[in-house]
Enzyme design. Structure first.
Site, PDB file in Angstrom:
ATOM      1  N   CYS A   1      -7.868 -18.169  -1.511  1.00 19.67           N
ATOM      2  CA  CYS A   1      -7.731 -19.611  -1.697  1.00 19.67           C
ATOM      3  C   CYS A   1      -6.623 -20.238  -0.853  1.00 19.67           C
ATOM      4  CB  CYS A   1      -7.485 -19.922  -3.168  1.00 19.67           C
ATOM      5  SG  CYS A   1      -8.799 -19.366  -4.273  1.00 19.67           S
TER       6      CYS A   1
ATOM      7  N   HIS B   1      -4.709 -27.240  -2.785  1.00 19.27           N
ATOM      8  CA  HIS B   1      -5.830 -26.357  -3.121  1.00 19.27           C
ATOM      9  C   HIS B   1      -6.406 -26.798  -4.460  1.00 19.27           C
ATOM     10  CE1 HIS B   1      -8.335 -23.094  -4.187  1.00 19.27           C
ATOM     11  NE2 HIS B   1      -7.479 -22.522  -5.004  1.00 19.27           N
TER      12      HIS B   1
ATOM     13  N   ASN C   1     -13.479 -24.788  -8.016  1.00 22.03           N
ATOM     14  CA  ASN C   1     -12.600 -24.130  -7.056  1.00 22.03           C
ATOM     15  C   ASN C   1     -13.473 -23.468  -5.985  1.00 22.03           C
ATOM     16  OD1 ASN C   1     -10.910 -22.436  -5.635  1.00 22.03           O
ATOM     17  ND2 ASN C   1      -9.907 -21.553  -7.431  1.00 22.03           N
TER      18      ASN C   1
END
Length: 306
Positions: free
Chosen positions: A108, A233, A263
């Site tokens: 990520c 993020h 996500n």
């Protein structure tokens, strides 16, 4: 010589999985998921390569360029389609280009790493004039859809940017790090699905991102209040709220898409960038912060003048 973002593109698969869909086969609810994550739905069924090609094509078009104008390709992904060759090779083939290409896996946190790697490559003698940086992840392929702690969070998607040499745009500060001792709180073994200790990840992520941003700001010689746009993020809205509160940055400066995407790992920051671009806030001279964290535990923050 400086480097600017010349074009941005995104891609999402068609299939939508809502919180109510998940509640049909696990003990959860739309309200429960939204309260803890800010996520309302996610997209699934995407292919890392196909989404990357789609997002890259859109970014190249937005920059008013053709694929032949690209001098190098960086694919940030944690869901490659084969052990080898690198998925970036297949993306290059999909775009019809033969420039250099490489995969980069920092999960990520990948996009800030890819951005700076591309920037550095462009500023070396003989470096390419334009680099395509793509974040693309098919997280649904490594999620256990019976595990409430992870199934509610992740989705598939891609985001891409074209970086090009320009008098406009400047990298002001950066900070990167990893604590490999924290591998056990978030990992995915080969051929298996994601394992996560949610509460520990939350605590560690808030600390890591806050410290990373502070270091990047100090290197840039600016303060948190100077930042115009924050592209975090898109893991969890509660993490974003906690970090911005610690830094003293209003949430209004952040751009978030996770309510509709979940996500998407390496794709999430360029997707947030696209949202900021659509809002018209990425004006020349704006101070923009990008910050990500992921398994490792790894983190990375970048401050740029747009």
């Amino acid at each position: 010589m400086s480097v600017r973002v010349a074009g941005i593109g995104t891609a999402l698969p068609e299939k939508v999985v809502t919180n109510n869909d998940l509640a049909q086969h696990m003990e959860t609810s739309d309200a429960w998921i939204r309260e803890r994550s800010g996520i309302g739905e996610r997209r699934v069924g995407g292919s890392t390569v196909d989404m990357a090609v789609e997002a890259a094509t859109a970014a190249i078009a937005a920059a008013d360029l053709t694929p032949d104008d690209i001098g190098f390709l960086v694919l940030c992904t944690t869901t490659p389609e084969k052990t080898f060759p690198a998925s970036s090779a297949m993306v290059a083939a999909g775009l019809g280009i033969t420039c250099g290409a490489m995969d980069l896996n920092v999960v990520c946190a990948g996009f800030p790493y890819g951005y700076v790697a591309a920037y550095g490559m462009m500023t070396t003698p003989g470096g390419p004039d334009r680099v395509l940086v793509i974040g693309s992840d098919a997280m649904s392929t490594i999620v256990d859809w019976t595990d409430r702690s992870t199934a509610i969070l992740f989705g598939d998607g891609a985001g891409a940017v074209v970086l090009e040499k320009s008098p406009q745009g400047e990298l002001l500060g950066q900070d990167f790090g990893v604590n490999g001792d924290l591998e056990s709180i978030l990992y995915c073994d080969l051929g298996d699905t994601i394992v996560m200790e949610g509460r520990e990840v939350f605590k560690r992520a808030v600390r890591a991102v806050t410290g990373s941003v502070e270091n990047a700001l100090a290197q840039a010689g600016i303060s948190a209040e100077d930042i115009d746009v924050v592209l975090p993020h898109q893991a969890n809205i509660r993490i974003i709220e906690a970090v911005t509160q610690r830094l003293g940055i209003p949430m209004e400066k952040t751009f978030n898409v996770l309510e509709h995407t979940g996500n998407t790992s390496g794709a999430s920051i360029p997707m947030a960038m696209a949202a900021a671009d659509e809002a018209g806030v990425l004006e020349p001279g704006a101070l923009v912060l990008m910050s990500g964290f992921g398994a490792g535990m790894a983190w990375g923050s970048v401050v740029v003048r747009w």
